[in-house]
Design an enzyme around this catalytic site. Structure first.
Site, PDB file in Angstrom:
ATOM      1  NE  ARG A 250      -0.882   0.511   4.949  1.00  0.00           N
ATOM      2  CZ  ARG A 250      -0.643   1.713   5.486  1.00  0.00           C
ATOM      3  NH1 ARG A 250      -0.876   2.805   4.773  1.00  0.00           N
ATOM      4  NH2 ARG A 250      -0.177   1.821   6.716  1.00  0.00           N
ATOM      5  CG  HIS A 251       1.023   5.804  -1.767  1.00  0.00           C
ATOM      6  ND1 HIS A 251       1.158   6.883  -0.922  1.00  0.00           N
ATOM      7  CD2 HIS A 251       1.736   6.113  -2.885  1.00  0.00           C
ATOM      8  CE1 HIS A 251       1.914   7.806  -1.492  1.00  0.00           C
ATOM      9  NE2 HIS A 251       2.273   7.366  -2.686  1.00  0.00           N
ATOM     10  N   PRO A 252       1.916   4.936   1.433  1.00  0.00           N
ATOM     11  CG  PRO A 252       3.936   6.076   1.704  1.00  0.00           C
ATOM     12  CD  PRO A 252       3.234   5.099   0.803  1.00  0.00           C
ATOM     13  CE1 TYR A 253       3.207   9.700   4.717  1.00  0.00           C
ATOM     14  CE2 TYR A 253       4.493   9.610   2.697  1.00  0.00           C
ATOM     15  CZ  TYR A 253       4.429   9.613   4.075  1.00  0.00           C
ATOM     16  OH  TYR A 253       5.578   9.533   4.823  1.00  0.00           O
TER      17      TYR A 253
END
Length: 409
Positions: A250-253
């Site tokens: 997943r993307h952190p932001y």
């Protein structure tokens, strides 16, 4: 092709004709080996430069002895590892501790535009071939050094391979899932980043030379290059003072921005803003999720990412990935199949972009730099055999040649 009298014998020599490119006419002396340096000099070669690979006696570049080989699983005599990052180059074997070979090398330097090396710092100086020494012979020389940790700093002489740099840069620790171990990125990222930045440095120094008339020393470190690719990790560190935790795919932001399970196999959805999330919710028949206080903004979705993934997969697992790829794409939301290397190689997009070419009868990735007005051939010259061009190059850059041009000092 040139013909030169040598006693009663006619000797002919030629060098490889690469595709026309912006670096046509540029002479590059390539002392690099393994992956980091050769990757960068291959970009120069693909863009028209004449690249002469100088190899040590014995087996030459170490990667000539690395698999996989042509014809695997049957061991052959042509290393794909070597072939992929040395296509289009010429090869000469020189012992840089031998006086006669040193003179040939210096004659090459006198005519060269670029010299590239990726030895441990100090090695070239011990041979008498530091930038300062060679700049005295050829002030226009662009001398590029690519090493694990650069030419300065307390780790400058520290030995390094790609995994060493991945480990020390933080990228290995940041890669993987929260409940799993640190994981090496699935390619030699630090080597390749270093090679790309070496190419960038060479191109920049050549551009500056057009104004100043002088060469320069380009100093690139695999460590620096990898750090520069860790923007998300450094964002987290600057914001919190702590290293980021591993978060899987997943993307952190941003959320949803991850790999999701369908009924048969996983696929990828990327929503970079609230509007795209609304379109996704409508496409999968869950419009109420866009109004849920947990998911109404990107910030709230990131905070509640585990719950959001459960909600989405409760629907996505009812249909195949192919179904959702069609439906979600039609809604205008970025979505993609999860492909392996073989599938990616066979994509029509790969063919359209000429990113799977043939060089010396070997299939390999093409040149990603496309420049209008220059060809991007589907078939290129292959990697050279060890010392394949040695006799011709020794004649071209030998002492007699240097005497004729008045360059011997």
């Amino acid at each position: 092709m040139q013909s030169v009298d040598k006693g009663s014998k006619i000797m002919s020599f030629t060098h490889r004709k690469n595709a026309a490119g912006p670096f046509a006419g540029l002479l590059v002396i390539d002392l690099t080996h393994v992956l980091n340096g050769p990757f960068g000099t291959t970009i120069l070669c693909d863009l028209g430069a004449r690249v002469i690979k100088v190899e040590p006696p014995g087996h030459g570049d170490d990667t000539r002895t690395y698999g996989p080989y042509v014809g695997e699983p049957y061991v052959g005599d042509q290393s794909l590892y070597f072939s992929f990052v040395n296509r289009g180059k010429e090869s000469i074997v020189l012992n840089l501790k031998d006086d006669a070979d040193r003179e040939i090398f210096l004659n090459m330097v006198r005519k060269a535009d670029v010299l590239a090396e990726n030895f441990r710092p100090g090695t070239m100086a011990r041979l008498g071939f530091s930038y300062e020494a060679l700049a005295q012979i050829n002030p226009r020389l662009v001398y590029a050094s690519s090493s694990g940790f650069g030419q300065t700093g307390p780790l400058s002489t520290f030995p390094a391979y790609d995994t060493i740099v991945q480990a020390m840069s933080g990228i290995l620790d940041a890669t993987g899932f929260p409940d799993g171990p640190p994981t090496r990125v699935g390619t030699s990222l630090s080597d390749l980043c270093g090679g790309v930045f070496m190419f960038c440095g060479i191109a920049s120094a050549l551009y500056a030379r057009e104004r100043t008339g002088k060469g320069a020393h380009v100093d690139v470190a695999m460590f620096d290059a990898t750090l520069s690719f860790l923007e998300h990790g450094f964002m987290s560190y600057v914001a919190t003072g702590h290293a980021p935790a591993r978060i899987g795919n997943r993307h952190p932001y941003m959320a949803p921005f991850d790999v999701f399970a369908a009924a048969d196999k996983p696929f990828v959805i990327c929503c970079g803003n609230d509007h795209l999330f609304e379109l996704l919710c409508t496409a999968i028949g869950r419009t109420e999720l866009a109004a849920d206080p947990r998911f109404v903004t990107n910030t709230s979705r990131v905070a509640h990412e585990p719950e959001l993934k459960v909600e989405l997969e409760s629907v996505l697992k009812r249909q195949t990935a192919e179904h959702w790829l069609e439906v979600i794409h039609a809604a205008g939301v970025p979505v993609a199949p999860l492909l392996n290397v073989a599938e990616a190689a066979q994509l029509p997009q790969t063919e359209a972009r000429n990113m799977f070419i043939e060089a010396g009868g070997v299939r390999m990735p093409g040149n990603p730099v496309k420049i209008s007005g220059y060809p991007d051939p589907k078939v290129r010259a292959g990697a050279p055999a060890l010392d394949e061009h040695g006799p011709a190059l020794r004649h071209e850059f030998g002492v007699q040649s240097a005497l004729r041009t008045g360059t011997v000092r």
